[in-house]
Motif scaffolding. Structure first.
Motif, PDB file in Angstrom:
ATOM      1  N   GLN A 108       8.611  -1.815   8.668  1.00 39.23           N
ATOM      2  CA  GLN A 108       9.741  -0.881   8.646  1.00 39.23           C
ATOM      3  C   GLN A 108      10.576  -1.027   7.381  1.00 39.23           C
ATOM      4  O   GLN A 108      10.916  -0.045   6.722  1.00 39.23           O
ATOM      5  N   GLN A 109      10.929  -2.269   7.037  1.00 43.29           N
ATOM      6  CA  GLN A 109      11.812  -2.495   5.900  1.00 43.29           C
ATOM      7  C   GLN A 109      11.163  -2.127   4.572  1.00 43.29           C
ATOM      8  O   GLN A 109      11.857  -1.848   3.596  1.00 43.29           O
ATOM      9  N   SER A 110       9.842  -2.125   4.536  1.00 43.02           N
ATOM     10  CA  SER A 110       9.152  -1.846   3.268  1.00 43.02           C
ATOM     11  C   SER A 110       8.892  -0.367   3.040  1.00 43.02           C
ATOM     12  O   SER A 110       8.401   0.019   1.967  1.00 43.02           O
ATOM     13  N   LEU A 111       9.203   0.502   4.015  1.00 40.46           N
ATOM     14  CA  LEU A 111       8.954   1.938   3.847  1.00 40.46           C
ATOM     15  C   LEU A 111       9.950   2.538   2.857  1.00 40.46           C
ATOM     16  O   LEU A 111      11.157   2.509   3.080  1.00 40.46           O
ATOM     17  N   VAL A 119       4.377   7.226   0.204  1.00 38.29           N
ATOM     18  CA  VAL A 119       5.384   6.339   0.803  1.00 38.29           C
ATOM     19  C   VAL A 119       4.841   4.911   0.769  1.00 38.29           C
ATOM     20  O   VAL A 119       3.724   4.651   1.232  1.00 38.29           O
ATOM     21  N   SER A 120       5.611   3.995   0.218  1.00 27.71           N
ATOM     22  CA  SER A 120       5.147   2.615   0.092  1.00 27.71           C
ATOM     23  C   SER A 120       5.349   1.861   1.387  1.00 27.71           C
ATOM     24  O   SER A 120       6.243   2.161   2.187  1.00 27.71           O
ATOM     25  N   TYR A 121       4.503   0.873   1.620  1.00 21.02           N
ATOM     26  CA  TYR A 121       4.604   0.010   2.797  1.00 21.02           C
ATOM     27  C   TYR A 121       4.006  -1.348   2.477  1.00 21.02           C
ATOM     28  O   TYR A 121       3.316  -1.521   1.462  1.00 21.02           O
ATOM     29  N   THR A 122       4.263  -2.309   3.341  1.00 21.10           N
ATOM     30  CA  THR A 122       3.597  -3.608   3.275  1.00 21.10           C
ATOM     31  C   THR A 122       2.845  -3.823   4.576  1.00 21.10           C
ATOM     32  O   THR A 122       3.431  -3.748   5.661  1.00 21.10           O
ATOM     33  N   GLN A 123       1.549  -4.064   4.456  1.00 16.14           N
ATOM     34  CA  GLN A 123       0.712  -4.359   5.618  1.00 16.14           C
ATOM     35  C   GLN A 123       0.788  -5.853   5.900  1.00 16.14           C
ATOM     36  O   GLN A 123       0.481  -6.669   5.037  1.00 16.14           O
ATOM     37  N   GLY A 169       0.823  -1.191   0.000  1.00 12.91           N
ATOM     38  CA  GLY A 169       0.000   0.000   0.000  1.00 12.91           C
ATOM     39  C   GLY A 169       0.858   1.242   0.000  1.00 12.91           C
ATOM     40  O   GLY A 169       2.093   1.169  -0.005  1.00 12.91           O
ATOM     41  N   LYS A 170       0.197   2.417   0.040  1.00 18.63           N
ATOM     42  CA  LYS A 170       0.913   3.689   0.063  1.00 18.63           C
ATOM     43  C   LYS A 170       0.203   4.652   0.997  1.00 18.63           C
ATOM     44  O   LYS A 170      -1.026   4.620   1.135  1.00 18.63           O
TER      45      LYS A 170
END
Length: 652
Positions: free
Chosen positions: A157-160, A35-39, A29-30
């Motif tokens: 954290q790592q996916s941000l 800013v990209s992330y993984t839920q 998601g964003k």
């Protein structure tokens, strides 16, 4: 926990209208700023303006990502995030440590906040800057929840990554061979990293196309002694032992003595876990999958008196309750890995005591056939001849030699981490992983199917990272890496194999600070092999600064010598029903604490809520904390890890 609950409840109210149901799988998601992330799977998410809040199952841990925009610096950005997330919160910054620029971020700063032991809380922030714009991640919740959901927190954290960033990828790129010039680049990096971090010595091995292209060392085996580290210098390799133990299980599977999907109780009828349902569900593969829901429980043997038999792993497992559902989470449990190795020993030599049976099975089926002549489970043999002494930092930040007595705790549980080995031997082990079961001489030791079964992706550990059976598989810039590390007091190690490139590396160090060399060494290996962006050197510099800052902050929070009134009021003898006695004594004019293998002088620390803790300050054993208390039974000391509490009561 009382002071934390209002923060969580107030934060949730305005977000409920836009809350998202828990996901059945990890999903990308964003944020509003892109800013990209993984839920993570099982977590819910909610958005409100520039904030995205991820809530763990159970609601006792939240991770909030806030788009801040312009701020004066990292602390100011974090303060803005708190004002938006929980304006009533009043947290004092304990430490702010910068990290190296990475993944599109120009600046990265980790911020830790003061908490009191009674809160049992984790409160921290990560401030990230791209250009003039800041993004802040806040972690706020129960310490026990954070402990068991660390993999999911790491995934977020790592996916941000900032909007528009394209990740570096070496996928499909031809690997350079490790020529003498490239070998020299890696050796020079290791030597400089050791100097920068204050690591006395490191053993290094490099492998390419089925051959060791270099093996040897940088630095010395012992501070104050000029003898250099060699390819045959023995180090404790700690949890690297786990993959070797599962290699034994692979060999036994080849022999028809076990099946990976076979219930453990069929092979070892007395096997028990604290939960009957989990006991029934546990197959051989689950002993080393870190997926059964059983939490880490290392203090149970650290605080117990040494000398326990090998069966103690099974005794402790029988009273250990799962804290998550079977297969739900990555929870690293040394006792389960220990049981796996001992099961292998019992199947190989059923008439022997299980510890001796395991040792013999490893010698007969793994070490001798692989030509690993330096590798042993014997402390007497390990600390003989060419061996590296362990080192750590004292309270003033100086690197000093430390004793090896603490590490003897692993003897009773040695399949999980008790082996000694050299870079020469570890290179042979890594070559077997690269060749999928063949010895360096070309003889098949284990079937390809059962070697690879250990790498089958299991629970998620973080972004692009999975745990198998005693091995991790990670994807770095599009390149698969099979690896595992090891941690004991004064020893840090890792091995890495790049299956697609036919390249491997081993790094063994004789210092706690060696941990900061390991990931950067892998990064440097990828840079050299694939012409990657030069980032590893900056990682080492940032790690050195972080270690110093953390040490200084730890020292600043202590009263040393300790508060005389607090120390004078300690009882001389306490007891905990699970792990045994804890004693205090006067030695050299100072108060010392002894519990299991912990034996160290004490400092004191006054906590934010007014409570007082005593804290060990021996080199290599700095930071074991016991909360001072008093109850109906008398004086108490309480030691906690993230999911367990050991309350000692005064013996009268």
């Amino acid at each position: 926990m009382k002071s934390l609950l209002p923060i969580l409840l107030l934060a949730s109210a305005p977000l409920a209208a836009r809350a998202q149901a828990p996901m059945a799988a990890d999903i990308a998601g964003k944020t509003a700023a892109g800013v990209s992330y993984t839920q993570p799977r099982g977590w819910s998410a909610a958005t409100s303006g520039s904030s995205t809040v991820f809530t763990a199952p159970g609601g006792d841990l939240r991770i909030t990502v806030v788009d801040i925009g312009v701020a004066a610096d990292a602390r100011a950005a974090a303060a803005k995030a708190w004002a938006m997330f929980a304006p009533q919160a009043r947290r004092t910054v304990r430490l702010a440590t910068p990290g190296a620029a990475r993944e599109g971020w120009d600046e990265r700063v980790t911020i830790a906040y003061e908490t009191s032991p009674s809160e049992k809380a984790v409160v921290q922030a990560l401030a990230l800057r791209q250009g003039a714009a800041w993004t802040v991640m806040i972690v706020d919740g129960a310490e026990s929840a954070f402990g068991k959901r660390l993999a999911a927190a790491s995934l977020i954290q790592q996916s941000l990554r900032p909007a528009g960033y394209t990740r570096e990828s070496f996928a499909g790129k031809a690997a350079h061979r490790l020529t003498p010039e490239r070998v020299a680049m890696l050796r020079d990096f290791a030597a400089e990293a050791a100097r920068t971090l204050g690591v006395p010595g490191a053993g290094i091995a490099l492998i390419d196309q089925g051959k060791v292209v270099w093996e040897g060392g940088v630095g010395v085996k012992r501070l104050g002694n000029p003898e250099p580290v060699t390819a045959r210098t023995k180090f404790m390799i700690a949890s690297n032992t786990k993959g070797m133990a599962t290699l034994l299980l692979s060999k036994l599977a080849d022999e028809g003595k076990l099946r990976w999907d076979q219930p453990v109780t069929e092979l070892y009828p007395s096997f028990r876990l604290g939960n009957a349902e989990t006991t029934r569900a546990t197959q051989v593969r689950h002993l080393v999958c870190a997926c059964t829901g059983l939490p880490r429980k290392d203090y149970a043997f650290v605080l117990s008196e040494p000398g326990a038999p090998a069966t103690d792993s099974f005794r402790q497992l029988a009273v250990t309750q799962p804290t998550s559902s079977f297969g739900e989470l990555f929870q690293y449990n040394n006792l389960m890995a220990s049981a796996a190795g001992y099961l292998g020993g019992a199947l190989a030599y059923p008439r022997m005591e299980i510890g001796a049976a395991f040792d013999r099975a490893m010698d007969d089926r793994i070490f001798r056939p692989l030509g690993m002549r330096d590798t042993t489970f014997s402390f007497a043999d390990g600390m003989k001849g060419d061996w590296a002494r362990p080192h750590g930092r004292d309270l003033d930040g100086r690197t000093v030699e430390i004793g090896n007595g603490f590490n003897e705790t692993i003897i009773a549980h040695r399949p999980a981490g008790g082996a000694w080995s050299s870079t020469h031997d570890m290179a042979r082990y890594a070559m077997l992983e690269l060749s999928k079961g063949m010895t360096p001489e070309g003889r098949r030791l284990v079937s390809e199917a059962n070697v690879l079964e250990r790498r089958r992706r299991g629970v998620v550990v973080g972004e692009d990272s999975w745990y198998g059976m005693g091995l991790f598989e990670q994807i770095h810039a599009g390149v698969p890496v099979v690896t595992h590390g090891g941690t004991l007091l004064g020893y840090r190690s890792n091995f890495f194999v790049l299956p697609e490139a036919g390249i491997g590396a081993v790094v063994l160090t004789n210092s706690d600070e060696g941990a900061a060399m390991l990931d950067p060494f892998l990064r440097r290996l990828l840079e050299v092999v694939y012409d990657g962006r030069p980032e590893a050197v900056a990682d080492i510099g940032a790690a050195a600064a972080r270690i110093k800052a953390q040490g200084d902050a730890k020292r600043a929070r202590l009263t040393l010598p300790g508060d005389p009134a607090v120390l004078a009021d300690l009882a001389r003898r306490y007891r905990n029903a699970e792990v045994g006695p804890l004693t205090t004594r006067i030695e050299g004019g100072r108060i010392w604490m002894h519990a299991g293998v912990i034996d160290a002088p004490l400092a004191t620390r006054r906590n934010a809520d007014g409570s007082v803790s005593v804290v060990t300050v021996a080199p290599g054993a700095i930071g074991m904390e016991a909360l001072v208390g008093r109850g109906p039974e008398g004086r108490t000391l309480t030691i906690r890890d993230s999911q367990h509490e050991y309350r000692y009561v005064e013996e009268k």
